[in-house]
Design a protein around this motif. Structure first.
Motif, PDB file in Angstrom:
ATOM      1  N   GLU A  85      25.356  52.859  31.666  1.00 33.00           N
ATOM      2  CA  GLU A  85      25.091  52.844  30.230  1.00 33.00           C
ATOM      3  C   GLU A  85      25.163  51.434  29.652  1.00 33.00           C
ATOM      4  N   GLY A  86      25.315  50.436  30.526  1.00 37.14           N
ATOM      5  CA  GLY A  86      25.248  49.048  30.076  1.00 37.14           C
ATOM      6  C   GLY A  86      26.586  48.378  29.823  1.00 37.14           C
ATOM      7  N   TYR A  87      27.683  49.050  30.134  1.00 39.02           N
ATOM      8  CA  TYR A  87      28.998  48.455  29.917  1.00 39.02           C
ATOM      9  C   TYR A  87      29.434  47.657  31.147  1.00 39.02           C
ATOM     10  N   GLU A  88      30.127  46.573  30.910  1.00 46.88           N
ATOM     11  CA  GLU A  88      30.647  45.724  31.979  1.00 46.88           C
ATOM     12  C   GLU A  88      32.101  46.106  32.215  1.00 46.88           C
ATOM     13  N   VAL A  89      32.386  46.668  33.369  1.00 45.74           N
ATOM     14  CA  VAL A  89      33.727  47.166  33.672  1.00 45.74           C
ATOM     15  C   VAL A  89      34.488  46.122  34.488  1.00 45.74           C
ATOM     16  N   TRP A  90      35.689  45.787  34.013  1.00 44.74           N
ATOM     17  CA  TRP A  90      36.567  44.841  34.701  1.00 44.74           C
ATOM     18  C   TRP A  90      37.876  45.542  35.040  1.00 44.74           C
ATOM     19  N   MET A  91      38.555  45.028  36.046  1.00 44.25           N
ATOM     20  CA  MET A  91      39.882  45.527  36.404  1.00 44.25           C
ATOM     21  C   MET A  91      40.868  44.364  36.366  1.00 44.25           C
ATOM     22  N   LEU A  92      41.878  44.484  35.508  1.00 45.05           N
ATOM     23  CA  LEU A  92      42.945  43.481  35.410  1.00 45.05           C
ATOM     24  C   LEU A  92      44.237  44.135  35.879  1.00 45.05           C
ATOM     25  N   SER A  93      44.919  43.510  36.802  1.00 49.99           N
ATOM     26  CA  SER A  93      46.132  44.126  37.345  1.00 49.99           C
ATOM     27  C   SER A  93      47.126  43.062  37.781  1.00 49.99           C
ATOM     28  N   GLY A  94      48.389  43.435  37.703  1.00 50.23           N
ATOM     29  CA  GLY A  94      49.441  42.560  38.189  1.00 50.23           C
ATOM     30  C   GLY A  94      49.713  42.751  39.670  1.00 50.23           C
ATOM     31  N   GLU A 121      50.796  37.482  30.338  1.00 50.58           N
ATOM     32  CA  GLU A 121      50.186  36.369  29.595  1.00 50.58           C
ATOM     33  C   GLU A 121      48.781  36.078  30.096  1.00 50.58           C
ATOM     34  N   ALA A 122      48.570  36.235  31.401  1.00 49.45           N
ATOM     35  CA  ALA A 122      47.245  35.987  31.966  1.00 49.45           C
ATOM     36  C   ALA A 122      46.246  37.046  31.505  1.00 49.45           C
ATOM     37  N   ALA A 124      46.383  38.649  28.644  1.00 51.86           N
ATOM     38  CA  ALA A 124      46.083  38.324  27.249  1.00 51.86           C
ATOM     39  C   ALA A 124      45.134  37.135  27.161  1.00 51.86           C
ATOM     40  N   ALA A 125      45.334  36.138  28.019  1.00 45.11           N
ATOM     41  CA  ALA A 125      44.453  34.967  28.027  1.00 45.11           C
ATOM     42  C   ALA A 125      43.045  35.358  28.438  1.00 45.11           C
ATOM     43  N   TRP A 126      42.922  36.286  29.365  1.00 44.62           N
ATOM     44  CA  TRP A 126      41.598  36.752  29.782  1.00 44.62           C
ATOM     45  C   TRP A 126      40.878  37.413  28.611  1.00 44.62           C
ATOM     46  N   VAL A 127      41.608  38.247  27.865  1.00 43.10           N
ATOM     47  CA  VAL A 127      41.010  38.902  26.700  1.00 43.10           C
ATOM     48  C   VAL A 127      40.561  37.852  25.679  1.00 43.10           C
ATOM     49  N   ASP A 128      41.402  36.861  25.424  1.00 38.26           N
ATOM     50  CA  ASP A 128      41.044  35.814  24.468  1.00 38.26           C
ATOM     51  C   ASP A 128      39.775  35.081  24.901  1.00 38.26           C
ATOM     52  N   ALA A 129      39.618  34.884  26.202  1.00 35.51           N
ATOM     53  CA  ALA A 129      38.479  34.114  26.707  1.00 35.51           C
ATOM     54  C   ALA A 129      37.187  34.927  26.753  1.00 35.51           C
ATOM     55  N   HIS A 130      37.278  36.242  26.887  1.00 30.00           N
ATOM     56  CA  HIS A 130      36.077  37.056  27.083  1.00 30.00           C
ATOM     57  C   HIS A 130      35.710  37.944  25.901  1.00 30.00           C
ATOM     58  N   ILE A 142      53.851  48.262  30.127  1.00 31.84           N
ATOM     59  CA  ILE A 142      54.320  47.176  29.278  1.00 31.84           C
ATOM     60  C   ILE A 142      53.644  45.857  29.658  1.00 31.84           C
ATOM     61  N   ASN A 143      53.176  45.742  30.921  1.00 30.50           N
ATOM     62  CA  ASN A 143      52.481  44.535  31.327  1.00 30.50           C
ATOM     63  C   ASN A 143      51.136  44.369  30.606  1.00 30.50           C
ATOM     64  N   ASP A 144      50.629  45.470  30.039  1.00 35.28           N
ATOM     65  CA  ASP A 144      49.349  45.428  29.325  1.00 35.28           C
ATOM     66  C   ASP A 144      49.516  45.239  27.820  1.00 35.28           C
ATOM     67  N   ALA A 145      50.751  45.231  27.351  1.00 35.75           N
ATOM     68  CA  ALA A 145      50.992  45.247  25.913  1.00 35.75           C
ATOM     69  C   ALA A 145      50.356  44.054  25.189  1.00 35.75           C
ATOM     70  N   LEU A 146      50.492  42.844  25.738  1.00 35.20           N
ATOM     71  CA  LEU A 146      49.928  41.667  25.087  1.00 35.20           C
ATOM     72  C   LEU A 146      48.412  41.753  25.012  1.00 35.20           C
ATOM     73  N   ALA A 147      47.772  42.152  26.110  1.00 34.28           N
ATOM     74  CA  ALA A 147      46.315  42.239  26.131  1.00 34.28           C
ATOM     75  C   ALA A 147      45.817  43.326  25.187  1.00 34.28           C
ATOM     76  N   VAL A 148      46.540  44.435  25.132  1.00 35.70           N
ATOM     77  CA  VAL A 148      46.158  45.534  24.242  1.00 35.70           C
ATOM     78  C   VAL A 148      46.193  45.083  22.782  1.00 35.70           C
ATOM     79  N   GLU A 149      47.197  44.300  22.445  1.00 35.56           N
ATOM     80  CA  GLU A 149      47.307  43.807  21.067  1.00 35.56           C
ATOM     81  C   GLU A 149      46.203  42.814  20.726  1.00 35.56           C
TER      82      GLU A 149
END
Length: 250
Positions: A85-94, A121-122, A124-130, A142-149
């Motif tokens: 459907e045209g969405y770009e799917v990424w996987m971010l994991s610790g 932090e990484a 969250a930085a990825w979200v800020d960059a993309h 809880i590791n996703d909390a910063l990126a979610v915000e």
């Protein structure tokens, strides 16, 4: 884990022990002159442990625990459908990059879109960059909390963990990943209806203003046009987004 300890008759917690949590890494404890760590192998041990869960004493591995991950049954189909459907799917994991790459491959996610070993932090930085105000971040820990915000929009299935629902814009409880794609479809449908309504409203105002300027807008015509167009828009919106539309059916 606590229930497992208690089921074996062992206390899960001992009074007087000061346990420190390192977000994204694990737990550490200083006890009787030794430092104990339980968590990510690369953090807990100095001997290069790559296990997802390692127990160490003063940097030396004492025990390791291998975990087998099973993806949700619909995960591969949903990721494939989202990509279609045209969405770009990424996987971010610790998790360790090798484990993340393996999971991504099973979901047909390109290797360059699988980011492993990412601390909070990484992420969250990825979200800020993309994020160009078009990113939906799904997180459950809880590791996703910063990126979610930080993400433009976010959701979580972890409704039982108060630190996630309070940060996310939405949450879902249905098993599997189908709610993600359905939510995106609903959002697209609502956006399309809004665009249509704005076009109709603009055309209506242009026509009525032109009639008024030409002196052809009578009070009776105005009284008829205003409620007629409003009711028409309400009816069209209800028809497009009504509960019987295929949009709401699984």
């Amino acid at each position: 884990m606590r229930r497992a300890f208690e089921a074996e008759g062992a206390p899960a917690f001992v009074d007087g022990l000061d346990v420190t949590e390192s977000v994204g890494d694990g737990l550490s404890l200083a006890h009787r002159g030794a430092e104990w760590r339980l968590g990510r192998g690369a953090w807990a041990s100095r001997d290069g442990s790559a296990h997802p869960l390692t127990l160490s004493r003063d940097g030396v591995t004492v025990a390791t625990l291998d975990a087998e991950e099973r993806l949700r049954p619909d995960a591969a189909d949903e990721v494939r459908a989202l990509s279609g459907e045209g969405y770009e799917v990424w996987m971010l994991s610790g998790d360790e990059p090798a484990r993340v790459a393996e999971a991504a491959a099973s979901l047909a996610i390109p290797a360059e879109r699988a980011v492993g070993g990412a601390r909070p932090e990484a992420k969250a930085a990825w979200v800020d960059a993309h994020d160009a105000r078009d990113t939906l971040m799904i997180g459950d820990g809880i590791n996703d909390a910063l990126a979610v915000e930080r993400a433009f929009c976010s959701a979580t299935p972890a409704v039982d963990r108060p630190f996630m629902p309070t940060r996310a814009d939405a949450w879902f409880t249905t098993a599997g990943l189908a709610p993600v794609r359905r939510a995106l479809r609903v959002a697209a449908a609502v956006a399309a209806v809004n665009r249509r309504n704005l076009i109709v409203a603009t055309a209506y105002n242009a026509v009525t203003v032109a009639l008024a300027l030409s002196g052809r807008m009578s009070p009776l015509l105005c009284a008829a046009l205003m409620p007629l167009t409003s009711l028409s828009l309400i009816a069209a919106t209800a028809w497009s987004l009504g509960p019987r539309r295929p949009l709401w059916r699984s």
